[in-house]
Design a protein around this motif. Structure first.
Motif, PDB file in Angstrom:
ATOM      1  N   LYS A  81      -1.251   1.555   8.376  1.00 14.97           N
ATOM      2  CA  LYS A  81      -0.009   1.092   8.074  1.00 14.97           C
ATOM      3  C   LYS A  81       0.402   1.276   6.526  1.00 14.97           C
ATOM      4  CE  LYS A  81       4.085  -0.512   9.368  1.00 14.97           C
ATOM      5  NZ  LYS A  81       4.790  -0.101   8.526  1.00 14.97           N
ATOM      6  N   ILE A  82       1.297   1.990   6.350  1.00 14.78           N
ATOM      7  CA  ILE A  82       1.729   2.186   4.892  1.00 14.78           C
ATOM      8  C   ILE A  82       2.904   1.431   4.605  1.00 14.78           C
ATOM      9  CG2 ILE A  82       2.067   3.962   3.036  1.00 14.78           C
ATOM     10  CD1 ILE A  82      -1.003   3.882   4.014  1.00 14.78           C
ATOM     11  N   ASP A  83       3.228   1.086   3.418  1.00 17.96           N
ATOM     12  CA  ASP A  83       4.358   0.401   2.914  1.00 17.96           C
ATOM     13  C   ASP A  83       5.514   1.364   2.307  1.00 17.96           C
ATOM     14  OD1 ASP A  83       3.716  -2.433   3.652  1.00 17.96           O
ATOM     15  OD2 ASP A  83       2.156  -1.914   2.127  1.00 17.96           O
ATOM     16  N   GLY A  84       4.908   2.383   1.487  1.00 19.93           N
ATOM     17  CA  GLY A  84       5.757   3.261   1.008  1.00 19.93           C
ATOM     18  C   GLY A  84       4.975   4.659   0.558  1.00 19.93           C
ATOM     19  N   VAL A  85       5.865   5.864   0.821  1.00 13.42           N
ATOM     20  CA  VAL A  85       5.253   7.109   0.646  1.00 13.42           C
ATOM     21  C   VAL A  85       5.998   7.783  -0.479  1.00 13.42           C
ATOM     22  CG1 VAL A  85       4.607   9.168   1.805  1.00 13.42           C
ATOM     23  CG2 VAL A  85       4.838   7.061   3.009  1.00 13.42           C
ATOM     24  N   PHE A  86       5.287   8.213  -1.420  1.00 17.70           N
ATOM     25  CA  PHE A  86       6.074   9.056  -2.516  1.00 17.70           C
ATOM     26  C   PHE A  86       5.547  10.461  -2.334  1.00 17.70           C
ATOM     27  CE2 PHE A  86       5.463   5.017  -4.605  1.00 17.70           C
ATOM     28  CZ  PHE A  86       6.618   5.156  -5.436  1.00 17.70           C
ATOM     29  N   PHE A 143      -3.239   2.232  -3.714  1.00 12.35           N
ATOM     30  CA  PHE A 143      -2.824   3.361  -3.986  1.00 12.35           C
ATOM     31  C   PHE A 143      -3.921   4.515  -3.070  1.00 12.35           C
ATOM     32  CE2 PHE A 143      -2.807   7.335  -6.937  1.00 12.35           C
ATOM     33  CZ  PHE A 143      -1.499   7.759  -6.573  1.00 12.35           C
ATOM     34  N   VAL A 144      -3.189   5.503  -2.519  1.00 16.34           N
ATOM     35  CA  VAL A 144      -4.001   6.535  -1.877  1.00 16.34           C
ATOM     36  C   VAL A 144      -3.295   7.914  -2.344  1.00 16.34           C
ATOM     37  CG1 VAL A 144      -4.459   7.590   0.347  1.00 16.34           C
ATOM     38  CG2 VAL A 144      -4.529   4.977   0.199  1.00 16.34           C
ATOM     39  N   LEU A 145      -4.073   8.879  -2.718  1.00 16.36           N
ATOM     40  CA  LEU A 145      -3.475  10.012  -3.114  1.00 16.36           C
ATOM     41  C   LEU A 145      -4.150  11.241  -2.165  1.00 16.36           C
ATOM     42  CD1 LEU A 145      -2.507  11.873  -5.156  1.00 16.36           C
ATOM     43  CD2 LEU A 145      -4.675  12.387  -6.140  1.00 16.36           C
ATOM     44  N   VAL A 146      -3.322  12.031  -1.670  1.00 17.11           N
ATOM     45  CA  VAL A 146      -3.546  12.928  -0.467  1.00 17.11           C
ATOM     46  C   VAL A 146      -2.998  14.265  -1.026  1.00 17.11           C
ATOM     47  CG1 VAL A 146      -3.982  11.641   1.403  1.00 17.11           C
ATOM     48  CG2 VAL A 146      -1.823  12.241   1.102  1.00 17.11           C
ATOM     49  N   ALA A 205      -1.789  14.143   4.690  1.00 20.38           N
ATOM     50  CA  ALA A 205      -0.741  12.901   4.656  1.00 20.38           C
ATOM     51  C   ALA A 205      -0.633  12.533   5.962  1.00 20.38           C
ATOM     52  CB  ALA A 205       0.435  13.490   3.995  1.00 20.38           C
ATOM     53  N   ARG A 206      -0.457  13.470   7.234  1.00 20.54           N
ATOM     54  CA  ARG A 206       0.143  13.061   8.260  1.00 20.54           C
ATOM     55  C   ARG A 206      -1.276  12.362   9.018  1.00 20.54           C
ATOM     56  NH1 ARG A 206       2.523  17.991   8.575  1.00 20.54           N
ATOM     57  NH2 ARG A 206       4.865  17.838   9.013  1.00 20.54           N
ATOM     58  N   GLU A 207      -2.386  12.962   8.855  1.00 19.62           N
ATOM     59  CA  GLU A 207      -3.710  12.078   9.149  1.00 19.62           C
ATOM     60  C   GLU A 207      -3.772  10.848   8.644  1.00 19.62           C
ATOM     61  OE1 GLU A 207      -6.925  14.586   8.613  1.00 19.62           O
ATOM     62  OE2 GLU A 207      -6.570  15.747  10.322  1.00 19.62           O
ATOM     63  N   CYS A 208      -3.461  10.385   7.387  1.00 22.14           N
ATOM     64  CA  CYS A 208      -3.624   9.354   6.988  1.00 22.14           C
ATOM     65  C   CYS A 208      -2.505   8.241   7.466  1.00 22.14           C
ATOM     66  CB  CYS A 208      -3.340   9.323   5.415  1.00 22.14           C
ATOM     67  SG  CYS A 208      -3.311   7.893   4.269  1.00 22.14           S
ATOM     68  N   GLU A 262       0.787  -1.119  -0.010  1.00 23.15           N
ATOM     69  CA  GLU A 262       0.121  -0.066  -0.053  1.00 23.15           C
ATOM     70  C   GLU A 262       0.975   1.376  -0.025  1.00 23.15           C
ATOM     71  OE1 GLU A 262      -3.845   2.014   2.275  1.00 23.15           O
ATOM     72  OE2 GLU A 262      -3.388  -0.425   2.545  1.00 23.15           O
ATOM     73  N   PHE A 263       0.767   2.075  -1.039  1.00 30.38           N
ATOM     74  CA  PHE A 263       1.261   3.095  -1.086  1.00 30.38           C
ATOM     75  C   PHE A 263       0.538   4.531  -0.985  1.00 30.38           C
ATOM     76  CE2 PHE A 263       3.508   0.250  -3.609  1.00 30.38           C
ATOM     77  CZ  PHE A 263       5.127   0.389  -3.223  1.00 30.38           C
ATOM     78  N   VAL A 264       1.105   5.615  -0.575  1.00 29.85           N
ATOM     79  CA  VAL A 264       0.480   6.984  -0.386  1.00 29.85           C
ATOM     80  C   VAL A 264       1.240   7.925  -1.230  1.00 29.85           C
ATOM     81  CG1 VAL A 264      -0.044   9.019   1.009  1.00 29.85           C
ATOM     82  CG2 VAL A 264      -0.558   6.778   1.750  1.00 29.85           C
ATOM     83  N   LEU A 265       0.560   8.746  -2.276  1.00 32.61           N
ATOM     84  CA  LEU A 265       1.306   9.815  -2.709  1.00 32.61           C
ATOM     85  C   LEU A 265       0.941  11.211  -2.270  1.00 32.61           C
ATOM     86  CD1 LEU A 265       2.816  11.112  -5.233  1.00 32.61           C
ATOM     87  CD2 LEU A 265       0.866  10.738  -6.348  1.00 32.61           C
ATOM     88  N   VAL A 266       1.791  12.069  -2.025  1.00 34.31           N
ATOM     89  CA  VAL A 266       1.370  13.367  -1.409  1.00 34.31           C
ATOM     90  C   VAL A 266       1.650  14.279  -2.575  1.00 34.31           C
ATOM     91  CG1 VAL A 266       1.652  14.901   0.576  1.00 34.31           C
ATOM     92  CG2 VAL A 266       2.321  12.517   0.829  1.00 34.31           C
TER      93      VAL A 266
END
Length: 228
Positions: free
Chosen positions: A50-55, A33-36, A42-45, A8-12
């Motif tokens: 638990k996230i594996d990677g953050v862009f 994939f989650v877009l913020v 992003a901090r709230e997310c 699971e990834f987050v993109l800021v």
């Protein structure tokens, strides 16, 4: 051994081209994939899940602070951080604050995919450590002089979720003991990472006493083999 859950990834970012490149690359790996759009969201997310990677798009206001707070936080301090930057002069500072990889903007789908491939072993190792095995075990919690019996609902190498009668305070450090199904008694110290209104709390493992680490690792390895 079974395959771990999807990464699971987050993109800021608020940049459409960056979103397109990261989204397409992440989907190649069957990942979520989650877009913020902002550092605050992003901090709230990152505090909630638990996230594996953050862009992190370094053009987002507060991007440097987000990388620093993620590394110092309780929930995702081991997440792999990919910094997307325009100015190479920032590289040293970004890496010093905790980014694992640097991608020059404009980022491309192939470039993102290559970096995920390079980091995949790191991503999967950390995910395996944090895979939450469902359990139903009694656990004794002690914060200062206050002690209570609680029920553990899941357990990983990084922590556990518990259901308590008396609410725990987020950020509190506490001692706890529990017995695993193999007969091993674990005594440890941890910190409350999150709480909710339903009496649930997440506790991050900080130190495990005696041979507890070996016993926990053995239990996790045996559960790993049983996963479908």
């Amino acid at each position: 051994m079974s395959q771990p859950l999807a990464l699971e990834f987050v993109l800021v970012s608020g940049d459409y081209a960056t979103m397109q490149a990261v989204s397409k690359a992440v989907k190649k790996f069957g990942a979520k994939f989650v877009l913020v759009p902002s550092a605050h969201e992003a901090r709230e997310c990152l505090n909630r899940r638990k996230i594996d990677g953050v862009f992190v798009d370094m053009e987002v206001p507060g991007a440097l602070g987000l990388i620093e707070s993620t590394r110092k936080g309780a929930s995702n301090n081991k997440a792999v951080i990919f910094a997307c930057l325009v100015n190479a002069k920032e590289s040293t500072q970004i890496l010093a604050l905790g980014a694992n990889f640097l991608l020059r903007k404009p980022v491309t789908e192939d470039g993102v995919a290559m970096h995920i491939t390079i980091s995949k072993e790191l991503l999967l190792r950390e995910q395996r450590r944090y895979f939450r095995h469902p359990v139903n075990l009694p656990v004794t919690l002690k914060a200062g002089e206050a002690e209570q019996q609680a029920r553990m609902t899941n357990l990983s190498g990084g922590g556990m979720a518990v259901r308590t009668v008396k609410p725990l305070k987020q950020g509190a450090v506490l001692d706890f003991t529990f017995e695993l199904s193999l007969g091993a008694r674990i005594s440890a110290r941890g910190q409350v990472a999150w709480v909710n209104s339903e009496g649930m709390a997440g506790i991050i493992l900080q130190t495990v006493r005696g041979k507890g680490n070996e016993q926990l690792e053995a239990w996790l390895a045996s559960r790993e083999q049983l996963r479908p």
